[in-house]
Write a protein that holds these residues in place. Structure first.
Motif: not given
Lengths: 216, 349, 562
Positions: A48, A74-75, A79-81, A83, B116-117, B120, B123, B142, B146
């Motif tokens: 990521x 992507x991020x 990639x969250x899916x 992860x 979106x970031x 993380x 998470x 999360x 999403x």
């Protein structure tokens, strides 16, 4: 041509070339860490980081839209899916430790061979940006000499242009963003590609449903 | 020199944002208290106004404790990421004409990418704490983020379609005639529900449901890193309220004042009254008022509704809200092109 | 034109989802394919087709070669759909075989589980209704791939095709082996797509073109100018792309996935996976090789030499590794690899005669390979009534989907169903290149073309490997004809009488009993017999196919010679 390209970059966005090199180094490091890490989740995190880095690179070079959508797609989504699933699977790290040291010479040879081929093929204006040439330039300052030889008084000119264009009036007057550009091309000349890629997405969707749907 | 200026600019935005976070927490406690027939905080400062600062001081002075088996780097990185990306969203907000940090031409897109970031952070924090409660809370959160991000971005798509621009200022300015609330009222409701869920607020605060998960993804976080989460949560609430008012209520433009202008036909430009009106018509106060009302609604919703189950939460997203939004995504372009309306700012792109 | 019809039917297919009517979808698919064949055949008579016509602003093109191969793909997939479009077994009653009675009487079976078991109504391939849909997607992809004339459209259509193939493999999701095979296929296919994409990206970065036409022009000019920079990097880019392609068609250095995948997935799917992807990609390679082959112009490294290397390796690996196989589908996979060696050889030589032989080889090979796989499926069906005494055979994984997995399962099959055994042996002889059959002519043409251009070593290797490969083909034939079989027919089935009512104008006029004699359904048997007869009797009327391939190769070379 190459130098003009770089100069243009340097002036319009106000970023220094060294940043690009820096990003290159970081992304290479992240790439290596992605492979090396034993823990799959850490490895995905490095991946990521790599994505974010590359998005930053794209934005620095001037592809705002593509860079941001890179982050978003992507991020933010893919990639969250990834992860998420990895965390749910709950892999034990101890099971993953396997002896891979024997493969290192093979890997080195493969990489060298690959880069032997690729290195000949990569277009020259990209290779000039790499850290190796940049390092060598900084030692010998051949680069500046070259610039001086090719365009007279380039440094003065550079300062002047940088000062004049830092407000980027031109940009705000004639702004042709990437979205409009991409849209204009996608929906006219290459509309068929759009259709085909939508069919590919359709296949993916149907396939995912077929594989996972509960059969009675 | 320019660096210093830009740092000052950044501080000028971030510090008020953080201070307003403090006052939002106060107002939440006061409003909830009065809705539940209590007094609420009233000891520190006038009417308890300084309660939040006292709390923050207490948290900052505490010793932080990290679980022994936790992944320490990620454990600290998670809250930091959450806070930074919650604050980054303020970059592209126009507070008044000409008052902004960045007039990015892809402003809305930037906000989407940043949010979106920000997912993380939660998470990572939940996973790295090596605790079942935190982990479950972060997974829930999360999944929720999403899913609801999908709704928010599809509503944004329609707003972009009508205004013809990704630039936040252009979106605001194109609502001079009529705020987007009128043509997009159902979507505003969907967007508002989505934003409540996106900020993990009650009745959608499954991620930190005390009755099930202690405190969700921040169970193991204490002291100063907990402050980070706290700040990030309320900063994102304010941010998303600002976004709501920008997208649907015309941001810093005051619709009422504009209608007064058109009613009174103030074509003469010399009167003091006119100058006053034109200042009021697009001043940051408008944005502040709208945002405060929306924040109040957030608190109101929290006080009124019981928490729902997690499967209900997900099925509301995927089976109710998303079909509505997608139907609108199909319907609205059809209407627009059927009535031969060109989006307003297509030339400004 | 041709595409739009596919799309329409595709979507109508997608809309209604009822489990039990999968067989009808297959039939619809057959009709669609007939229609497509008609369209493609019609388009053959366009006047300007010879030089190729660009479609959609040059993103795609069509010429007589692409049309012919479109027809081939449609034909092959039509025959494959035939396998799922009809129930594989039927009951025979000698009483009611006359035409009059067949038309004017109506049979209605008393509801009975055995009947549906016998005609295999509940087979898994009839419960997957998306099968046809996926098949049509894949066919769309490969048709687009054949006629694409732009690097990006190549990539898009190859992705369309291969995504369909991965999904098709995973579609029988109750079987573990097929799912794992599909995963293998997916991972390696993804890797090869990366190579193709890298090659395309490098070509674009270096030359700034994605149109194949302009790429050909630049390439040929570069060959004449002999500019050092251009001549080095074009072959390398093409090499990368061709690595991806060779991955997808499982040619030799990149063949590791194919035996596993072929073995894992159900036989019906194997048929499709083994044939369609190869036809389309090889046809595309034909273009690429033909227009970028500068082997005669420059003395420096040309990417086609690496194709020759791949051909050599495929020949050797396909035959030598095939010798030790005891699972029949793995064996077929290795035989496919060795045949790919021949095709790549013919492709790389790139003279009029070799292209002719290439086209002929491709057509004949896909037909006979199809025949071999259909025969496998049919043998599996025909063994229903027999009990296998060999315990090893009873606990094979995934026995429902692909009944025949081991060569030893075919032991003494001649004594059970001699016609099927004969057909299979004819097909295998054709693979081996025994003279009067079709395979012999194809191999002979390849060898003569290779000898003409002086590839003596490769020809020698080819001859030797085809002799070696004859060993394992003959081994199958031997097990079929000369070994005693271990099958006994079920006692229960022997005495079984299946009641059925004969209706005439909705009145029951008679009640008959079928005994347990049942045979392959006519669709399967007709397909097999036609294909086998084509292989067998090719020497009596070789004109059509040879003329097609001859004309096509001449057409390909005309713009160069004028």
């Amino acid at each position: 041509m190459n130098n003009i390209f770089l100069l243009n970059d340097y002036i319009t966005n106000g970023y220094r070339l060294e940043f690009v090199d820096f990003i290159y180094i970081i992304s290479i490091l992240f790439g290596i860490f992605t492979i090396i890490s034993r823990n799959p989740i850490v490895s995905v995190l490095f991946l990521i980081g790599l994505f974010v880095n590359i998005a930053g690179l794209l934005i620095l070079v001037g592809y705002d839209y593509i860079g941001l959508s890179y982050i978003l797609v992507y991020v933010g989504a893919v990639s969250i899916l990834f992860l998420f699933i990895l965390m749910l699977i709950n892999i034990r790290i101890s099971e993953l430790v396997s002896e891979t040291n024997n493969d290192i010479p093979l890997a080195v040879i493969t990489v060298l061979l690959f880069y032997f081929i690729i290195g000949q093929v990569i277009p020259s204006n990209l290779t000039d940006n790499t850290i190796v040439t940049s390092l060598s330039n900084s030692f010998s300052e051949v680069y500046n000499v070259q610039l001086d030889n090719e365009i007279l008084n380039i440094i003065d000119l550079k300062q002047e242009i940088a000062y004049a264009s830092s407000k980027s009036w031109d940009n705000s007057l004639i702004e042709f963003t990437h979205i409009t550009g991409i849209g204009n091309i996608m929906y006219t000349n290459y509309s068929l590609w759009l259709i085909i890629s939508s069919v590919i997405l359709l296949v993916g969707m149907v396939g995912a449903i077929v594989i996972t749907i509960k059969q009675k | 020199m320019s660096n210093i200026i830009s740092i000052i600019q950044g501080l000028l935005v971030i510090v008020p944002a953080l201070i307003s976070v403090a006052f939002v927490t106060i107002s939440e406690r006061k409003v909830m208290a009065s809705m539940q027939r209590r007094v609420g905080p009233n000891a520190v400062g006038y009417y308890g106004l300084l309660q939040a600062f006292a709390d923050a001081l207490k948290l900052l002075l505490k010793e932080y404790v990290a679980p022994t088996q936790a992944n320490i780097i990620l454990f600290f990185l998670g809250p930091v990421i959450t806070l930074i990306f919650a604050l980054l969203g303020y970059l592209v907000i126009p507070y008044a004409p000409g008052t902004f940090i960045s007039d990015h031409r892809l402003g809305i897109f930037f906000m989407l990418a940043v949010s979106a970031i920000a997912t993380y952070g939660i998470l990572l924090a939940g996973w790295s704490a090596n605790s079942k409660y935190a982990f479950l809370g972060s997974l829930r959160s999360t999944a929720q983020l999403i899913s609801y991000e999908l709704i928010l971005s599809s509503v944004l798509l329609l707003v972009i379609l009508l205004t013809g621009s990704l630039n936040v200022i252009t979106i605001v300015e194109s609502q001079k005639a009529v705020s987007l609330l009128l043509p997009l009222l159902p979507l505003f409701i969907v967007f508002f529900i989505g934003s409540i869920a996106e900020t993990n607020r009650a009745p959608f605060d499954l991620a930190e449901a005390e009755s099930e998960l202690v405190s969700g993804f921040m169970t193991e976080h204490s002291a100063s890193i907990f402050v980070f989460f706290f700040l990030a949560e309320y900063a994102s609430i304010i941010l998303i309220c600002i976004l709501n008012s920008i997208l649907f209520f015309g941001g810093y433009l005051s619709i009422i004042v504009f209608s007064i202008i058109s009613l009174l036909d103030l074509s003469r430009e010399d009167t003091l009254f006119h100058v006053l009106i034109s200042i009021i018509s697009s001043s940051p106060i408008n944005l502040a008022v709208k945002t405060s009302i929306l924040v109040f609604v957030f608190i109101w919703v929290r006080a009124s509704f019981p928490r729902i189950r997690f499967d209900q939460l997900m099925s509301v997203c995927w089976l109710v809200l998303l079909p509505i939004t997608i139907a609108y995504v199909i319907l609205l372009p059809c209407v627009v092109s059927g009535l031969l309306i060109n989006p307003v700012n297509i030339s400004l792109l | 034109m041709l595409l739009s019809s596919i799309f329409c039917l595709l979507l109508s297919n997608a809309l209604s989802f009822r489990r039990d009517t999968a067989i009808l979808y297959s039939r619809i698919g057959i009709i669609v394919l007939f229609y497509c064949i008609y369209l493609a055949y019609n388009n053959l008579f366009l006047t300007y087709l010879d030089n190729g016509i660009g479609l959609f602003g040059g993103l795609f093109y069509t010429s007589s070669i692409t049309q012919i191969f479109h027809i081939l793909i449609f034909l092959v997939s039509l025959l494959i759909l035939n396998m799922t479009g009809f129930y594989p077994r039927k009951l025979i009653s000698s009483e009611y075989m006359s035409l009059h009675k067949l038309i004017f009487t109506k049979l209605s079976f008393v509801k009975n589980l055995t009947v549906s078991n016998i005609i295999l109504k509940k087979g898994e391939q009839y419960t997957i209704i998306e099968y046809t849909l996926m098949l049509l997607f894949i066919i769309t992809g490969s048709v687009l791939l054949i006629s694409s004339s732009d690097l990006v459209s190549i990539f898009l259509s190859i992705e369309l095709q291969s995504y369909g193939l991965y999904l098709l493999c995973a579609m029988y999701r109750n079987s573990e082996s097929s799912t794992s095979a599909s995963l293998t296929y997916f991972l390696l296919g993804g890797l090869s797509s990366c190579f193709i994409l890298l090659g395309i990206g490098l070509i674009y970065a270096n030359l700034g073109v994605t149109y194949l036409d302009s790429f050909y022009v630049i390439n040929n000019l570069a060959g004449i100018i002999n500019n050092q920079e251009i001549t080095t990097y074009i072959p390398y880019c093409l090499l990368l792309i061709s690595v991806g392609f060779l991955f997808k068609i499982s040619a030799a250095p990149f063949h590791f996935w194919s035996p596993d995948v072929y073995d894992g997935i159900p036989t019906i799917v194997t048929t499709f996976v083994a044939i369609i992807a190869k036809i389309s990609i090889l046809t595309l390679l034909l273009q690429l090789v033909h227009y970028t082959n500068s082997i005669y112009i420059t003395t420096s490294y040309s990417w086609t030499t690496s194709l020759l290397v791949s051909s050599l390796l495929s020949l050797i690996i396909g035959t030598v590794l095939g010798l030790t196989q005891f699972r029949i589908k793995r064996l077929f996979a290795y035989s496919t690899i060795s045949h790919l060696g021949f095709m790549l050889l013919a492709l790389t030589i790139n003279s009029v005669e070799s292209i002719q032989s290439f086209i002929f080889y491709l057509i004949q090979y896909s037909l006979s390979n199809l025949n071999a796989f259909i025969l496998l499926v049919a043998i599996g069906y025909s063994l229903y009534a027999y009990n296998d005494k060999n315990i090893n055979h009873n606990n094979l994984i995934d026995k429902n989907n692909s009944p025949i997995q081991l060569i030893s399962q075919l032991k003494g099959y001649f004594h059970i169903n001699s016609i099927l055994a004969l057909s299979l042996s004819i097909t295998l002889f054709s693979f081996a290149g025994i003279p009067p059959l079709m395979g012999f002519f194809a191999k002979q043409m390849v060898f003569s073309a290779a000898l003409q251009e002086g590839f003596i070593f490769l020809t020698l290797v080819g001859v030797l490997t085809s002799v070696i490969s004859a060993v394992y083909y003959l081994f199958i034939v031997k097990t079929m004809f000369f070994d005693g079989h271990t099958y006994t027919s079920f006692n229960k089935l022997k005495d079984l009488k299946i009641p059925a009512l004969v209706l005439q104008k909705d009145k029951v006029i008679n009640k008959i009993y079928f005994d347990s004699k049942f045979a392959l359904s006519s669709s399967l048997s007709i397909t097999i017999s036609i294909l086998t007869l084509i292989i067998l009797l090719f020497m009596f009327m070789p004109n059509e196919l040879l003329h097609i391939s001859n004309l096509l190769s001449i057409i390909l070379f005309i713009p160069n010679s004028i």
